[in-house]
Design a protein around this motif. Sequence first.
Motif, PDB file in Angstrom:
ATOM      1  N   SER A 127      50.623  22.892  52.905  1.00  0.00           N
ATOM      2  CA  SER A 127      50.137  24.148  52.788  1.00  0.00           C
ATOM      3  C   SER A 127      49.071  23.862  51.318  1.00  0.00           C
ATOM      4  O   SER A 127      47.943  24.359  51.297  1.00  0.00           O
ATOM      5  N   ARG A 128      49.371  23.016  50.436  1.00  0.00           N
ATOM      6  CA  ARG A 128      48.651  22.867  49.429  1.00  0.00           C
ATOM      7  C   ARG A 128      47.124  22.332  49.777  1.00  0.00           C
ATOM      8  O   ARG A 128      46.215  22.745  49.201  1.00  0.00           O
ATOM      9  N   THR A 129      47.306  21.308  50.567  1.00  0.00           N
ATOM     10  CA  THR A 129      45.968  20.706  51.025  1.00  0.00           C
ATOM     11  C   THR A 129      45.145  21.827  51.745  1.00  0.00           C
ATOM     12  O   THR A 129      44.158  22.014  51.447  1.00  0.00           O
ATOM     13  N   HIS A 130      46.042  22.468  52.703  1.00  0.00           N
ATOM     14  CA  HIS A 130      45.199  23.278  53.735  1.00  0.00           C
ATOM     15  C   HIS A 130      44.472  24.406  52.905  1.00  0.00           C
ATOM     16  O   HIS A 130      43.413  25.048  53.186  1.00  0.00           O
ATOM     17  N   LEU A 131      45.408  25.209  51.930  1.00  0.00           N
ATOM     18  CA  LEU A 131      44.984  26.306  51.491  1.00  0.00           C
ATOM     19  C   LEU A 131      43.843  26.090  50.446  1.00  0.00           C
ATOM     20  O   LEU A 131      43.089  26.917  50.132  1.00  0.00           O
ATOM     21  N   ARG A 132      43.889  24.729  49.960  1.00  0.00           N
ATOM     22  CA  ARG A 132      42.929  24.530  48.869  1.00  0.00           C
ATOM     23  C   ARG A 132      41.482  24.231  49.691  1.00  0.00           C
ATOM     24  O   ARG A 132      40.405  24.767  49.225  1.00  0.00           O
ATOM     25  N   GLY A 133      41.599  23.885  50.885  1.00  0.00           N
ATOM     26  CA  GLY A 133      40.530  23.653  51.855  1.00  0.00           C
ATOM     27  C   GLY A 133      39.952  24.934  52.046  1.00  0.00           C
ATOM     28  O   GLY A 133      38.705  25.070  52.266  1.00  0.00           O
ATOM     29  N   VAL A 134      40.746  25.861  52.509  1.00  0.00           N
ATOM     30  CA  VAL A 134      40.473  27.074  53.203  1.00  0.00           C
ATOM     31  C   VAL A 134      39.640  27.922  51.815  1.00  0.00           C
ATOM     32  O   VAL A 134      38.689  28.405  52.123  1.00  0.00           O
ATOM     33  N   ALA A 135      40.079  27.788  50.525  1.00  0.00           N
ATOM     34  CA  ALA A 135      39.510  28.431  49.324  1.00  0.00           C
ATOM     35  C   ALA A 135      38.053  27.732  49.101  1.00  0.00           C
ATOM     36  O   ALA A 135      37.062  28.444  49.082  1.00  0.00           O
ATOM     37  N   ARG A 136      37.859  26.473  49.286  1.00  0.00           N
ATOM     38  CA  ARG A 136      36.918  25.630  49.059  1.00  0.00           C
ATOM     39  C   ARG A 136      35.912  25.699  50.091  1.00  0.00           C
ATOM     40  O   ARG A 136      34.513  26.024  49.815  1.00  0.00           O
ATOM     41  N   HIS A 137      36.111  25.829  51.493  1.00  0.00           N
ATOM     42  CA  HIS A 137      35.207  25.728  52.467  1.00  0.00           C
ATOM     43  C   HIS A 137      34.747  27.180  53.098  1.00  0.00           C
ATOM     44  O   HIS A 137      33.931  27.240  53.719  1.00  0.00           O
ATOM     45  N   PHE A 138      35.666  28.148  52.640  1.00  0.00           N
ATOM     46  CA  PHE A 138      35.415  29.233  53.100  1.00  0.00           C
ATOM     47  C   PHE A 138      35.633  30.591  52.120  1.00  0.00           C
ATOM     48  O   PHE A 138      34.469  31.163  52.028  1.00  0.00           O
ATOM     49  N   VAL A 139      36.498  30.822  51.647  1.00  0.00           N
ATOM     50  CA  VAL A 139      36.756  31.802  50.876  1.00  0.00           C
ATOM     51  C   VAL A 139      35.581  31.872  49.409  1.00  0.00           C
ATOM     52  O   VAL A 139      35.151  32.811  49.212  1.00  0.00           O
ATOM     53  N   ASN A 140      35.551  30.572  48.884  1.00  0.00           N
ATOM     54  CA  ASN A 140      34.540  30.642  47.808  1.00  0.00           C
ATOM     55  C   ASN A 140      33.144  30.531  48.182  1.00  0.00           C
ATOM     56  O   ASN A 140      32.200  30.887  47.043  1.00  0.00           O
ATOM     57  N   ASP A 146      31.314  40.359  51.763  1.00  0.00           N
ATOM     58  CA  ASP A 146      31.423  39.515  53.069  1.00  0.00           C
ATOM     59  C   ASP A 146      32.437  39.176  53.622  1.00  0.00           C
ATOM     60  O   ASP A 146      32.819  39.322  54.595  1.00  0.00           O
ATOM     61  N   LEU A 147      33.698  39.002  52.754  1.00  0.00           N
ATOM     62  CA  LEU A 147      35.000  38.796  53.461  1.00  0.00           C
ATOM     63  C   LEU A 147      35.580  40.037  54.172  1.00  0.00           C
ATOM     64  O   LEU A 147      36.045  39.693  55.290  1.00  0.00           O
ATOM     65  N   ARG A 148      35.380  41.213  53.507  1.00  0.00           N
ATOM     66  CA  ARG A 148      35.996  42.371  54.032  1.00  0.00           C
ATOM     67  C   ARG A 148      35.153  42.562  55.496  1.00  0.00           C
ATOM     68  O   ARG A 148      35.719  43.001  56.506  1.00  0.00           O
ATOM     69  N   THR A 149      34.014  42.167  55.386  1.00  0.00           N
ATOM     70  CA  THR A 149      32.966  42.580  56.594  1.00  0.00           C
ATOM     71  C   THR A 149      33.433  41.726  57.819  1.00  0.00           C
ATOM     72  O   THR A 149      33.426  42.076  58.759  1.00  0.00           O
ATOM     73  N   LEU A 150      33.488  40.332  57.341  1.00  0.00           N
ATOM     74  CA  LEU A 150      33.774  39.267  58.208  1.00  0.00           C
ATOM     75  C   LEU A 150      35.433  39.524  58.981  1.00  0.00           C
ATOM     76  O   LEU A 150      35.594  39.425  59.989  1.00  0.00           O
ATOM     77  N   GLU A 151      36.347  40.050  58.025  1.00  0.00           N
ATOM     78  CA  GLU A 151      37.664  40.423  58.640  1.00  0.00           C
ATOM     79  C   GLU A 151      37.487  41.605  59.463  1.00  0.00           C
ATOM     80  O   GLU A 151      37.983  41.696  60.650  1.00  0.00           O
ATOM     81  N   ARG A 152      36.733  42.440  59.194  1.00  0.00           N
ATOM     82  CA  ARG A 152      36.466  43.804  60.120  1.00  0.00           C
ATOM     83  C   ARG A 152      35.923  43.207  61.401  1.00  0.00           C
ATOM     84  O   ARG A 152      36.283  43.763  62.394  1.00  0.00           O
ATOM     85  N   ILE A 153      34.868  42.556  61.331  1.00  0.00           N
ATOM     86  CA  ILE A 153      34.100  42.189  62.502  1.00  0.00           C
ATOM     87  C   ILE A 153      35.142  41.445  63.375  1.00  0.00           C
ATOM     88  O   ILE A 153      35.208  41.358  64.683  1.00  0.00           O
ATOM     89  N   SER A 154      35.841  40.252  62.773  1.00  0.00           N
ATOM     90  CA  SER A 154      36.715  39.407  63.560  1.00  0.00           C
ATOM     91  C   SER A 154      37.865  40.146  64.292  1.00  0.00           C
ATOM     92  O   SER A 154      38.149  40.000  65.434  1.00  0.00           O
ATOM     93  N   ARG A 155      38.473  41.075  63.481  1.00  0.00           N
ATOM     94  CA  ARG A 155      39.609  41.932  64.176  1.00  0.00           C
ATOM     95  C   ARG A 155      38.879  42.748  65.308  1.00  0.00           C
ATOM     96  O   ARG A 155      39.558  42.989  66.504  1.00  0.00           O
ATOM     97  N   ARG A 156      37.492  43.305  65.254  1.00  0.00           N
ATOM     98  CA  ARG A 156      37.082  43.791  66.453  1.00  0.00           C
ATOM     99  C   ARG A 156      36.792  42.945  67.562  1.00  0.00           C
ATOM    100  O   ARG A 156      37.198  43.173  68.863  1.00  0.00           O
ATOM    101  N   LEU A 157      36.357  41.676  67.449  1.00  0.00           N
ATOM    102  CA  LEU A 157      36.270  40.763  68.468  1.00  0.00           C
ATOM    103  C   LEU A 157      37.550  40.430  69.036  1.00  0.00           C
ATOM    104  O   LEU A 157      37.745  40.045  70.114  1.00  0.00           O
ATOM    105  N   VAL A 158      38.615  40.329  68.330  1.00  0.00           N
ATOM    106  CA  VAL A 158      40.045  40.006  68.830  1.00  0.00           C
ATOM    107  C   VAL A 158      40.547  41.101  69.666  1.00  0.00           C
ATOM    108  O   VAL A 158      40.925  40.954  70.773  1.00  0.00           O
TER     109      VAL A 158
END
Length: 158
Positions: A127-140, A146-158
């Motif tokens: 998880s240390r590796t994965h979560l660091r990657g999620v932060a670096r390649h996505f969150v940051n 943008d994150l709130r909008t993307l979450e809202r859109i993604s939930r609608r698509l699911v």
Amino acid sequence: MTDTAATSAPDTGRQRSSPNREQLAAWRAFLRAHASITRTLETELLAEQDLPLASYDVLVQLAEAPDRRLRMTELADAVLLSRSGVTRLVDRLEKGGLVARCPVETDGRGVAARLTDAGLDRLRIASRTHLRGVARHFVNRLDEADLRTLERISRRLV
């Protein structure tokens, strides 16, 4: 269109039978972003932890499940793999001592996968590796709006 689809789909006026150029560009950008980030996270997990992303996902799903176990069919749905794909993956994880198969108490024929203590330890380290990657390649790369909008859109698509 069913009543459910009519109420959950956004009101965009007339429904198109095929996307226009801008809509296809959005679709392709979404696919490229997902594929790129997923490949990068997979590469990092393999290089640093010798653990494929699909295996990591199975460990996460089991860790978050009640009693750290899921029926094989529930696990397949959770990780978006076919039943046969999950069976083969669980076979490999079981050989590594990370997962164990166990009977479903309420169903004599049912089989569940259970995360072992060794699997939980492996997940914590990976998880240390994965979560660091999620932060670096996505969150940051996105701001909070943008994150709130993307979450809202993604939930609608699911």
